[in-house]
Design a protein around this motif. Structure first.
Motif, mmCIF file in Angstrom:
data_model
loop_
_atom_site.group_PDB
_atom_site.id
_atom_site.type_symbol
_atom_site.label_atom_id
_atom_site.label_comp_id
_atom_site.label_asym_id
_atom_site.label_seq_id
_atom_site.Cartn_x
_atom_site.Cartn_y
_atom_site.Cartn_z
ATOM 1 N N LYS A 187 -10.442 54.757 36.303
ATOM 2 C CA LYS A 187 -10.144 53.724 37.153
ATOM 3 C C LYS A 187 -11.531 52.828 37.411
ATOM 4 N N ARG A 224 -14.039 39.217 38.612
ATOM 5 C CA ARG A 224 -13.225 40.361 39.312
ATOM 6 C C ARG A 224 -13.283 40.241 41.056
ATOM 7 N N VAL A 271 -20.415 50.161 25.035
ATOM 8 C CA VAL A 271 -20.724 48.698 25.768
ATOM 9 C C VAL A 271 -20.352 48.643 27.214
ATOM 10 N N GLU A 272 -21.111 48.214 28.070
ATOM 11 C CA GLU A 272 -20.211 48.231 29.464
ATOM 12 C C GLU A 272 -19.618 46.737 29.613
ATOM 13 N N ILE A 273 -18.450 46.800 30.067
ATOM 14 C CA ILE A 273 -17.786 45.524 30.545
ATOM 15 C C ILE A 273 -17.459 45.448 31.843
ATOM 16 N N PRO A 274 -18.193 44.923 32.562
ATOM 17 C CA PRO A 274 -18.066 44.870 34.171
ATOM 18 C C PRO A 274 -16.779 44.481 34.586
ATOM 19 N N GLY A 275 -16.101 44.854 35.696
ATOM 20 C CA GLY A 275 -14.965 44.240 36.294
ATOM 21 C C GLY A 275 -13.705 44.502 35.611
ATOM 22 N N VAL A 276 -13.718 45.050 34.248
ATOM 23 C CA VAL A 276 -12.697 45.474 33.602
ATOM 24 C C VAL A 276 -12.303 47.029 33.752
ATOM 25 N N SER A 277 -11.292 47.177 34.134
ATOM 26 C CA SER A 277 -11.062 48.860 34.421
ATOM 27 C C SER A 277 -10.636 49.400 33.153
ATOM 28 N N ASN A 298 -6.987 49.117 32.325
ATOM 29 C CA ASN A 298 -6.568 47.652 31.865
ATOM 30 C C ASN A 298 -7.067 47.633 30.354
ATOM 31 N N PHE A 299 -8.300 47.971 30.015
ATOM 32 C CA PHE A 299 -9.031 48.037 28.638
ATOM 33 C C PHE A 299 -8.053 48.677 27.530
ATOM 34 N N GLY A 357 -12.962 39.933 33.920
ATOM 35 C CA GLY A 357 -13.787 41.214 34.538
ATOM 36 C C GLY A 357 -14.894 40.546 35.271
ATOM 37 N N ILE A 404 -1.170 45.713 35.498
ATOM 38 C CA ILE A 404 -1.768 45.591 34.270
ATOM 39 C C ILE A 404 -0.629 45.096 33.320
ATOM 40 N N VAL A 423 -15.136 49.430 32.365
ATOM 41 C CA VAL A 423 -15.441 50.112 31.226
ATOM 42 C C VAL A 423 -16.785 50.314 30.796
ATOM 43 N N ASN A 424 -17.181 51.815 30.987
ATOM 44 C CA ASN A 424 -18.504 52.336 30.634
ATOM 45 C C ASN A 424 -19.609 51.882 31.817
ATOM 46 N N GLN A 474 -20.064 42.903 23.737
ATOM 47 C CA GLN A 474 -18.760 43.507 24.421
ATOM 48 C C GLN A 474 -17.679 42.833 23.643
#
Lengths: 251, 491
Positions: free
Chosen positions: A139, B464, A88-94, A97-98, B461, B10, A142-143, B440
């Motif tokens: 960097k 962001r 699954v893609e999680i935009p904005g979460v590096s 960090n994840f 996220g 982080i 996520v995905n 998610q």
């Protein structure tokens, strides 16, 4: 380590798993093969605790504990890892960090101290190297924007980071070209040891050339219809599933 | 090494997430400080009293009285997508000051109760300030207690002081700019503010000066039934730059508290003003909405000079009702306006917020990025106006308004208004609405992250782009607020 007994599970009222039983011992690699719609991915989802699935009967014990009683995050804490078929893609979460959140959540569950930034970084470098993952990916979000191969490699990387006891690979080979397949399989082989077990769910025998299983099971209409050694996979490759389907129906 | 830096940030995130798990509104306490309070109600005498207490110049009193006369003729606006019982404007104290000697030489002289409050809020009033590089003008109940770094700023000719002080020390500057961006006739709450405002901040950046630090004010509403009427004026002369972060928390109360601030920004040729807000006022009881702050604010900036730039960034998680549209008037040719916003509503909160970009000059550009997140039984509306005036040759606007829904009892609404009076102007508007992805959350769960933390991660996220606009230490605080305010909203 894992004992599944007469498991029945349904989604939206439709029964998919119909008396599935399997025992996995520490260090074993079990391949589960079967035609489309046989219930392979349902099995993965039910074990990981996806809400949409309803377990109607049967039991699953994991390290002596009742797996079905646990929340998905607790199952992860206990050491169950699912490599998703469709990460699954999680935009904005590096990724960094994840993963740091995940690693420390799991460590907390296991009664370990959280990793310092330095220790985490070191671990990440080591595991990245192990799975041959491009540095750049950690960097990014996520995905997000990852190619099919990158996503799968990223799953294996997360697996390496989280140090699980039981790994379920859900059609990890789908959408991979031969080079990517080899990289993923190499990484998995490096992580094999006498304590860590694997359930490899796949449609094709191809992956099993690289990740050689101890046992092969054929899933059809929600239960195992045949089990054997690694040679069973080759037989399936040659003959297809139809002969087993007929056999299963006859039983 | 970049990666290491990233990690430091982080680990900070994480501490925060851990810290906030299971917390209710943390800042719900009341400081017991004796207070010098005006009687309830509003009339000319009260206004004269406020003005006299503050020993204001005559022009200020006249201005207040003019505003009051005008306000009496006005009606409360009712077009916003919010609902609340009528406010009795005669049932409010319009002035309250902690009983303190206003001039203090050191922290030792400050009321210890007050210091405790600062400590609980984590306001870095002492050594931390230096480390953080933030000069803080702490406003407690309308009176500035202590202003810091003034000398250092003074070396560069920068004025950063309370509004009251500015009226004493720099009356000509206040007189020149006050009310030029938000006139006292502008709207009901702006008129009320002009009549009764008690204090606020004043910033003046002289020509060509780049302000060497973030200028920050902490607001705090601390006295029961005291309407808080802040007034901020920032003037950036030609070629200057200033970044002004504003953050606020308020104690838990049972009665609604009205807050009607006015902020005016003026940017001359080639000047840039960056105004950031993290807002965390008490949102009211999650079940009933009782006791939350009413936040009716008028914020507006004017890009008066050529190539000037004004940027608003806000992270709004608090207040029972928010009515707020930080705007930019793009008067100077080639000037630029930005609005980056995260508005979170949960429980019974209602927010009607957005911006106005008024393009007057040629080649003016504006960007609007709005992220609305609604949870619980809240209502969250984006309301934005983009107006291209006749002379706005080649003006450009890009707007992106995203709404995220958590649960199925909340509402998200978008009200974009676009007026184009020049055929060469271009306006782009994109809007999306999504539900927080169960896939998610499950993915995070499978990696050992519980649902509460997962929501925090995903929402951070999602926001962001906006969080990236905030000054570093503010971004951390904002992330913390996002996680706190969405606690218990899923599952």
């Amino acid at each position: 380590m894992l004992k599944i007994d007469q498991l029945h599970a349904a989604i939206e009222g439709k029964e998919i798993l119909k008396g599935f039983s399997l025992e996995v011992k520490p260090g074993e690699v079990h391949a589960i093969m079967g035609p489309n719609g046989s219930g392979k991915s349902t099995l993965a989802s039910v074990l990981a605790g996806k809400e949409d699935y309803e377990v109607t009967s049967g039991s699953v014990s994991f390290n002596g504990k009742d797996l079905l009683e646990m929340e998905p995050d607790q199952r992860a804490g206990e050491g169950l890892f699912l490599a998703f078929q469709y990460p699954v893609e999680i935009p904005g979460v590096s990724m960094v960090n994840f993963l740091r959140t995940a690693v420390n959540a799991v460590r907390e569950y296991r009664g370990q101290e959280p990793l310092s930034a330095g220790a985490f970084l070191k671990l990440m470098k080591e595991k990245k190297h192990m799975v041959d993952l491009d540095s750049d990916l950690t960097k990014r979000s996520v995905n997000e924007g990852f190619s099919g191969g990158e996503k799968k490699r990223n799953e294996i990387f997360q697996m390496a980071m989280l140090d699980p006891k039981l790994v379920i690979l859900d059609e990890t080979d789908s959408g991979l070209d031969i080079d990517a397949l080899r990289i993923v399989a190499d990484a998995v082989n490096k992580l094999r040891n006498e304590e860590r077990s694997f359930i490899v769910i796949t449609h094709y025998q191809r992956l099993l050339d690289y990740i050689v299983p101890d046992h092969v099971h054929v899933l059809h209409q929600g239960k195992i219809v045949k089990s054997g050694g690694k040679e069973l996979a080759l037989e399936l490759e040659e003959k297809g599933y139809d002969w087993l389907k007929e056999g299963a129906l006859g039983v | 090494m970049a990666e290491e830096k990233l990690l430091e940030a982080i680990s900070e995130d994480e501490k925060i997430i851990q810290e906030v798990t299971g917390q209710k509104y943390k800042y719900g306490f009341v400081t017991d400080i004796e207070s010098d309070k005006a009687p309830k109600g509003l009339n000319e005498d009260i206004i004269r009293m406020i003005s006299a207490k503050k020993q204001e110049p005559e022009f200020m009193l006249e201005y207040r009285l003019r505003a009051f006369k005008h306000w009496q003729k006005m009606k409360e606006p009712n077009w916003a997508h919010v609902q609340y019982p009528p406010i009795d404007f005669q049932d409010i104290h319009y002035y309250a000051a902690p009983k303190q000697k206003p001039q203090l030489n050191s922290l030792d002289e400050v009321d210890p109760e007050l210091l405790k409050t600062f400590e609980k809020l984590g306001i870095p009033l002492q050594e931390q300030k230096m480390l953080a590089g933030v000069a803080v003008d702490a406003v407690v109940d309308s009176v500035s207690i202590k202003t810091t770094y003034k000398e250092k700023l003074a070396e560069k000719g920068i004025i950063f002081c309370s509004f009251s002080e500015a009226l004493q020390e720099h009356p000509e500057l206040v007189r020149k700019y006050m009310g030029t961006v938000v006139p006292h006739t502008d709207n009901f709450y702006a008129a009320l503010n002009a009549a009764v405002f008690t204090d606020g901040s004043f910033v003046y950046i002289p020509e060509g000066v780049r302000c060497p630090m973030e200028l920050s004010t902490y607001f705090r509403i601390n006295e029961q039934n005291t309407g808080q009427f802040e007034r901020t004026l920032i003037v950036a002369e030609a070629g200057s730059y200033v970044s002004y972060p504003e953050g606020c928390t308020a104690p838990q109360r049972d009665e609604n508290q009205l807050h009607a601030a006015v902020v005016e920004l003026v940017a001359m040729d080639n000047a840039e003003i960056k105004y950031s807000t993290v807002q965390n006022w008490y949102p009211g009881d999650p079940e009933t909405g009782k006791g939350g702050i009413y936040n009716f604010v008028t914020k507006r900036g004017i890009c008066k000079g050529r190539n000037s730039k004004i940027s608003w960034t806000q992270v709004e998680t608090g207040s029972a009702i928010t009515w707020k549209y930080p705007s930019v008037i793009l008067k100077g040719d080639n000037s630029e306006g930005e609005f980056y916003s995260v508005a979170v509503t949960n429980g019974r909160q209602q927010a009607d917020t957005g911006t106005k970009m008024i393009h007057i000059g040629k080649n003016t550009r504006s960007v609007i990025i709005s992220k609305g997140i609604s949870a619980g039984k809240s209502q969250n509306s984006y309301r934005g106006l983009v107006r291209m005036m006749k002379g706005a040759e080649n003006a450009r606007n890009f707007s992106q308004c995203d709404s995220m829904l958590i649960g199925n009892q909340c509402g998200a609404h978008t009200f974009p208004y676009i007026e184009v009076g020049n055929p060469t102007a271009k306006v782009e508007h994109e809007a999306t609405t999504s539900k927080i992805g169960e896939d998610q959350i499950f993915y995070c769960n499978q990696r050992g992250i519980d649902t509460e933390k997962a929501v925090g991660l995903i929402v951070n996220g999602y926001c962001r782009e906006v969080l990236n606009q905030l000054p570093m230490e503010f971004a951390v605080e904002a992330q913390k607020l996002l996680s706190i305010s969405l606690e218990g909203s899923v599952g």
